[in-house]
Write a protein that holds these residues in place. Structure first.
Motif, PDB file in Angstrom:
ATOM      1  N   SER A 151       0.836  -1.191   0.000  1.00  0.00           N
ATOM      2  CA  SER A 151       0.000   0.000   0.000  1.00  0.00           C
ATOM      3  C   SER A 151       0.874   1.246   0.000  1.00  0.00           C
ATOM      4  N   THR A 152       0.247   2.374  -0.248  1.00  0.00           N
ATOM      5  CA  THR A 152       0.977   3.638  -0.239  1.00  0.00           C
ATOM      6  C   THR A 152       1.602   3.898   1.128  1.00  0.00           C
ATOM      7  N   LEU A 153       0.864   3.571   2.202  1.00  0.00           N
ATOM      8  CA  LEU A 153       1.389   3.761   3.549  1.00  0.00           C
ATOM      9  C   LEU A 153       2.587   2.865   3.801  1.00  0.00           C
ATOM     10  N   GLU A 154       2.498   1.598   3.380  1.00  0.00           N
ATOM     11  CA  GLU A 154       3.621   0.673   3.569  1.00  0.00           C
ATOM     12  C   GLU A 154       4.863   1.177   2.836  1.00  0.00           C
ATOM     13  N   LYS A 155       4.677   1.651   1.615  1.00  0.00           N
ATOM     14  CA  LYS A 155       5.815   2.156   0.846  1.00  0.00           C
ATOM     15  C   LYS A 155       6.405   3.403   1.491  1.00  0.00           C
ATOM     16  N   PHE A 156       5.528   4.246   2.019  1.00  0.00           N
ATOM     17  CA  PHE A 156       6.019   5.466   2.662  1.00  0.00           C
ATOM     18  C   PHE A 156       6.904   5.128   3.859  1.00  0.00           C
ATOM     19  N   ARG A 158       8.412   2.253   4.575  1.00  0.00           N
ATOM     20  CA  ARG A 158       9.575   1.441   4.219  1.00  0.00           C
ATOM     21  C   ARG A 158      10.628   2.226   3.449  1.00  0.00           C
ATOM     22  N   PHE A 159      10.202   3.112   2.542  1.00  0.00           N
ATOM     23  CA  PHE A 159      11.162   3.747   1.650  1.00  0.00           C
ATOM     24  C   PHE A 159      11.366   5.239   1.888  1.00  0.00           C
ATOM     25  N   TYR A 160      10.417   5.908   2.533  1.00  0.00           N
ATOM     26  CA  TYR A 160      10.536   7.347   2.697  1.00  0.00           C
ATOM     27  C   TYR A 160      10.618   7.790   4.157  1.00  0.00           C
ATOM     28  N   ALA A 161      10.309   6.895   5.073  1.00  0.00           N
ATOM     29  CA  ALA A 161      10.444   7.218   6.499  1.00  0.00           C
ATOM     30  C   ALA A 161      11.128   6.072   7.237  1.00  0.00           C
ATOM     31  N   PRO A 162      12.248   5.574   6.699  1.00  0.00           N
ATOM     32  CA  PRO A 162      12.887   4.407   7.333  1.00  0.00           C
ATOM     33  C   PRO A 162      13.543   4.717   8.670  1.00  0.00           C
ATOM     34  N   LEU A 163      13.742   5.992   8.987  1.00  0.00           N
ATOM     35  CA  LEU A 163      14.465   6.335  10.207  1.00  0.00           C
ATOM     36  C   LEU A 163      13.595   6.337  11.451  1.00  0.00           C
ATOM     37  N   ILE A 164      12.345   5.898  11.314  1.00  0.00           N
ATOM     38  CA  ILE A 164      11.480   5.764  12.497  1.00  0.00           C
ATOM     39  C   ILE A 164      10.974   4.331  12.635  1.00  0.00           C
ATOM     40  N   ALA A 165      11.610   3.403  11.946  1.00  0.00           N
ATOM     41  CA  ALA A 165      11.070   2.044  11.831  1.00  0.00           C
ATOM     42  C   ALA A 165      11.332   1.159  13.049  1.00  0.00           C
ATOM     43  N   TYR A 166      12.377   1.434  13.819  1.00  0.00           N
ATOM     44  CA  TYR A 166      12.821   0.458  14.807  1.00  0.00           C
ATOM     45  C   TYR A 166      11.795   0.118  15.884  1.00  0.00           C
ATOM     46  N   SER A 330      20.830   5.705  -1.578  1.00  0.00           N
ATOM     47  CA  SER A 330      20.244   4.379  -1.370  1.00  0.00           C
ATOM     48  C   SER A 330      18.721   4.454  -1.281  1.00  0.00           C
ATOM     49  N   GLN A 331      18.214   5.506  -0.654  1.00  0.00           N
ATOM     50  CA  GLN A 331      16.765   5.666  -0.533  1.00  0.00           C
ATOM     51  C   GLN A 331      16.113   5.763  -1.911  1.00  0.00           C
ATOM     52  N   LYS A 332      16.803   6.375  -2.842  1.00  0.00           N
ATOM     53  CA  LYS A 332      16.269   6.543  -4.193  1.00  0.00           C
ATOM     54  C   LYS A 332      16.470   5.294  -5.049  1.00  0.00           C
ATOM     55  N   ALA A 333      17.601   4.617  -4.866  1.00  0.00           N
ATOM     56  CA  ALA A 333      17.973   3.532  -5.779  1.00  0.00           C
ATOM     57  C   ALA A 333      17.546   2.148  -5.312  1.00  0.00           C
ATOM     58  N   THR A 340      12.935 -13.543  -9.221  1.00  0.00           N
ATOM     59  CA  THR A 340      13.735 -14.731  -9.497  1.00  0.00           C
ATOM     60  C   THR A 340      15.197 -14.348  -9.649  1.00  0.00           C
ATOM     61  N   GLY A 341      16.041 -15.368  -9.623  1.00  0.00           N
ATOM     62  CA  GLY A 341      17.468 -15.146  -9.751  1.00  0.00           C
ATOM     63  C   GLY A 341      18.186 -15.503  -8.463  1.00  0.00           C
ATOM     64  N   VAL A 342      19.362 -16.095  -8.570  1.00  0.00           N
ATOM     65  CA  VAL A 342      20.110 -16.519  -7.383  1.00  0.00           C
ATOM     66  C   VAL A 342      21.035 -15.421  -6.874  1.00  0.00           C
ATOM     67  N   GLU A 343      21.329 -14.420  -7.703  1.00  0.00           N
ATOM     68  CA  GLU A 343      22.109 -13.254  -7.286  1.00  0.00           C
ATOM     69  C   GLU A 343      21.420 -12.030  -7.869  1.00  0.00           C
ATOM     70  N   VAL A 344      20.874 -11.208  -6.995  1.00  0.00           N
ATOM     71  CA  VAL A 344      20.069 -10.078  -7.462  1.00  0.00           C
ATOM     72  C   VAL A 344      20.530  -8.784  -6.788  1.00  0.00           C
ATOM     73  N   TYR A 345      20.139  -7.667  -7.416  1.00  0.00           N
ATOM     74  CA  TYR A 345      20.519  -6.355  -6.927  1.00  0.00           C
ATOM     75  C   TYR A 345      19.287  -5.467  -6.812  1.00  0.00           C
ATOM     76  N   TYR A 346      19.392  -4.488  -5.922  1.00  0.00           N
ATOM     77  CA  TYR A 346      18.293  -3.552  -5.757  1.00  0.00           C
ATOM     78  C   TYR A 346      18.001  -2.807  -7.053  1.00  0.00           C
ATOM     79  N   LYS A 347      16.718  -2.488  -7.228  1.00  0.00           N
ATOM     80  CA  LYS A 347      16.268  -1.654  -8.338  1.00  0.00           C
ATOM     81  C   LYS A 347      15.532  -0.441  -7.775  1.00  0.00           C
ATOM     82  N   PRO A 348      15.515   0.682  -8.550  1.00  0.00           N
ATOM     83  CA  PRO A 348      14.881   1.898  -8.046  1.00  0.00           C
ATOM     84  C   PRO A 348      13.370   1.865  -8.159  1.00  0.00           C
ATOM     85  N   GLU A 349      12.736   2.867  -7.586  1.00  0.00           N
ATOM     86  CA  GLU A 349      11.293   3.007  -7.654  1.00  0.00           C
ATOM     87  C   GLU A 349      10.824   3.009  -9.103  1.00  0.00           C
ATOM     88  N   LYS A 350       9.700   2.351  -9.316  1.00  0.00           N
ATOM     89  CA  LYS A 350       9.143   2.307 -10.676  1.00  0.00           C
ATOM     90  C   LYS A 350       8.614   3.678 -11.069  1.00  0.00           C
TER      91      LYS A 350
END
Length: 350
Positions: A151-156, A158-166, A330-333, A340-350
């Motif tokens: 959801s929009t809230l989950e994305k916010f 996880r990706f835009y307010a990660p510094l209050i997650a703990y 990192s927040q952007k990327a 799928t894939g056994v070795e994968v890398y982060y991708k940016p926001e769609k």
């Protein structure tokens, strides 16, 4: 579901594709780096407590809203430093005494509302599964399909307010890891044999909460806000920032299945330079060698790192760019990885 926490040695029996082994890395590190000093460890603990007490004394004496922002940042940073002392206790690198580690661990973590044993156990899972998409415990990536369902809230959060997650993580863990509270003995995070440890730490936290309630009743909500809440919030931001940057970089791989094993996963982290804060927070940014051998005390991490760098070569990662720049990059990327894939890398926001 209880996540497997097999030993590094058993993980090493998996397919090897690094040009060195765990034994090679250990042999490159001087033996003294693995030896904690009770005197030195206690000295750092009491130094942190002394600075925290001194900052409180200064804040009470000055009692000025012009000074409080300085106090808040300094005290929140020292709360974070105290957490790192407890972090060593949780890894057994504070001393060889389990009893002393547990005592100092609780004295370090309880005042900042961290359940020592609950955190220690989930953090052990993280170290045993670093870089494994399916079983890592901290800041692991979401898959593309999961990302599309968020959801929009989950994305916010996880990706835009990660510094209050703990604090949320302590109560709810991650939905994709079957949930579970760090305060409940019945949580899927813990084994039945760990019940008494969880009860002990949760009781300590409830005692601290009761003290904060008494303090607020006695001195008022403004005093609670000035002297505890804001420094605590800054501590949480430090914790989330540092742990996020340890494991969130768009060109560091994550692994699935047999393509992962302990040493390979441990190298899927990066050292960061926090400038003047390196010594204040006990060199927690020196993180690669800590993930390979978590029993090395924080005051030997630099020496151990210098010893293994020639062996690790390009497998050792370090960033000297400003921390704020690393965070926003990192927040952007770094939003999701492929399904799928056994070795994968982060991708940016769609």
């Amino acid at each position: 579901m209880q996540i497997s926490v097999a030993s590094p040695e058993s993980r090493e029996s998996a397919r090897q594709d690094l040009p060195f082994t765990l034994k090679d890395v250990k042999d490159a590190i001087p033996e003294y780096c693995f030896q904690p000093s009770v005197f030195r460890s206690l000295a750092y603990f009491f130094l942190d407590l002394g600075i925290i007490a001194g900052l409180y004394a200064i804040a009470v004496y000055i009692d000025s809203w012009f000074f409080y922002p300085i106090f808040w940042f300094a005290q929140g940073t020292m709360f974070w430093a105290l957490f790192v002392v407890g972090h060593d206790c949780g890894h057994g690198s504070f001393s060889r005494s389990k009893l002393l580690n547990n005592i100092i661990g609780h004295l370090s973590h309880t005042p900042i509302l961290v359940p020592f044993h609950g955190w220690r156990i989930s953090h052990r899972t993280h170290h045993s599964n670093t870089g494994n998409i399916d079983t890592d415990e901290s800041w692991y990536p979401v898959t593309e399909s999961k990302y599309d369902e968020m959801s929009t809230l989950e994305k916010f959060v996880r990706f835009y307010a990660p510094l209050i997650a703990y604090p949320v993580y302590l109560f709810k863990r991650s939905p994709s890891r079957d949930g579970g509270s760090h305060f409940a003995p019945s949580s899927p995070l813990f084994k039945a044999s760990e019940k008494n440890d969880i009860i002990t730490s949760t009781a300590a936290i409830l005692t601290m909460v009761a003290f904060l309630g008494w303090f607020t009743f006695q001195f008022g909500a403004i005093a609670f806000f000035k002297f505890y809440f804001v420094p605590y919030a800054i501590f949480v931001m430090w914790l989330d920032l540092v742990t996020y940057l340890h494991h969130t970089e768009d060109d560091i791989p994550w692994y699935r299945g047999d393509n992962w094993y302990y040493l390979k996963g441990a190298l899927s982290t990066i050292d960061r330079d926090y400038g003047i804060f390196n010594d204040i927070h006990h060199n927690i940014g020196t993180h690669v060698v800590h993930h390979i051998f978590h029993t090395i005390p924080h005051y030997h991490l630099k020496d151990a790192t210098e010893a293994v760098k020639p062996l690790l070569g390009d497998y050792y990662r370090i960033s000297h760019e400003p921390i704020w720049k690393s965070f926003f990059k990192s927040q952007k990327a770094c939003h999701y990885v492929e399904d799928t894939g056994v070795e994968v890398y982060y991708k940016p926001e769609k």
